[in-house]
Write an enzyme that holds these catalytic residues in place. Sequence first.
Site, PDB file in Angstrom:
ATOM      1  CE  LYS A  64      33.634  24.246 -20.002  1.00  0.00           C
ATOM      2  NZ  LYS A  64      32.539  25.237 -20.138  1.00  0.00           N
ATOM      3  CB  SER A 112      29.322  23.295 -19.619  1.00  0.00           C
ATOM      4  OG  SER A 112      29.975  24.461 -20.080  1.00  0.00           O
ATOM      5  CB  SER A 148      28.855  27.259 -19.083  1.00  0.00           C
ATOM      6  OG  SER A 148      27.806  26.495 -19.616  1.00  0.00           O
TER       7      SER A 148
END
Lengths: 464, 60
Positions: free
Chosen positions: A74, A149, A173
């Site tokens: 990420k 996310s 997330s």
Amino acid sequence: MTVEQLSPFIKNREISPIEVTELVLDYAEANNEEINAFIQITREQAMKDARKAEKEIANGMYKGMYHGVPMAIKDNLYVKGQVTTMASKIHREFVPDMDAAVVEKLRAAGVILTGKLNMHEYAWGITNNSPHFGPCRNPWDLSKIPGGSSGGSGAAVAAHMSHASLGTDTAGSIRIPSSVCGIVGLKPTHGRVPKNGCFPLAWTLDHIGPMTKSVKDAAGLLEVIAGYHPEDPTSVNIPVENYTTRLNGEMKDVIIGINEDYFFHNVDSDIERLVRENINQLVDMGAKVEEVSIPSLKYAEYSEYITILSEAAAIHHRDLKERPEDFGDDIRVLFELGELPSAVDYIQAQQLRRKIKQDFQKVFEKVDVLISPTLPVIAPNIGEKYVMLNGEPVDLVDHIIRFTGPGNLTGLPSLSVPCGFKGDLPVGLQIMGPAFEEARILNVGYAIEQTNPLKGRKPKLIKS
Amino acid sequence: MKKEIKTALRQRGIAVPEDHLEELEMRWSSLLELQKLTNDAYLDVHDLSLKNIPGGDHIE
């Protein structure tokens, strides 16, 4: 192919890290136009690292399950000398001068970093519909969100563009994209995985954890990234276990807690049916079920919202005053909202949080794990603010974090594993456990995985 | 409530676009509704929820 399946070939030098990395990079590049999971693919550095890994393994210096495995992470995890954007305009050209602690650990384990993955801007949202880098798409249905996310991580692993990944989780997330992308996502205990070098969303709620194709891959990746780090004030000095060797699927002495009032209230009826069917399968394997009461859960949504809104607003306060137009509109509203609660509201939210923690502590004196749906709803179409729940439109953000938020408030380990399909979209089941008992929840997830809930179905792949 | 929200944010140096006010009002009202659920929580002054670790971040 899971990492568990791939790693023996790498270890025995039947497959070279160079071949694997090239294949994964080619595949990621071919499919990224449609999925948009990657913000950046770092081919040149990845191939250099793959050659290094091959040399090490040839010289008998095999480091373990993740050695020579290509992986993207990420884009809120710092990689020294590489642009790390947080999917934002403000940090679009930010180059960290340090590796995140987890990146140091991945490198030490011989992981080959292949790039940085799309995410919801500053991790404050669950759609991954980025105004700056474009929407990431769900590989099971390109019209749907991949969750967030950590949506790029979920989509990349589900679409085989990365063998595994790391995500971050402040209200769900890791588990939300894992659930809607049909993969395994583990939010470890708060303090289990060091966070220095990870751009924060809300300090007391943030976690870093594995997102993988199998439970064993998650256990192996947790072994790599877990451990005490003095530079992270939230890090806890408790020895790291050998999580992979604790996976046996044995359910004979396991007591499953079910909380009907909160975790099975207002759930899509198909999701509820699937989760209950999976619980029944665990009972068939020897587990027992006990209904539990957690009265303070009625305060959880308020406490979670006040905490995340206030902490996130504090982090972005200066930019909200000085360059607000550089934020995406959806998160700008949330930062504005986060300026409204008072200091008293925030502190009382922490008092409520302590009550919730105490109630969970009591529950785990009686049961080994708590099982619930990961989400009460399935993934909506990209761009929708509302989602259908048993025929009624409901606010997407409010509902999608209802079952994941308590794991962040309490800091307790929580795992999402696939448990079936609603139509063509995967559904996740959440397993929570006592603090630092990741091995226990992983083993329950492993037992579910042995029943083959996805029946071998895979996303319809686009370009090979 | 829109006016109060706008004033509160302006006092903190934050300019709010007019088209945000409706969503802000809706979300702030929802939070206040959730806050009502906490009225029976009996938060006592001796409920220790914030802590101070002596000497640094960790007790080594």
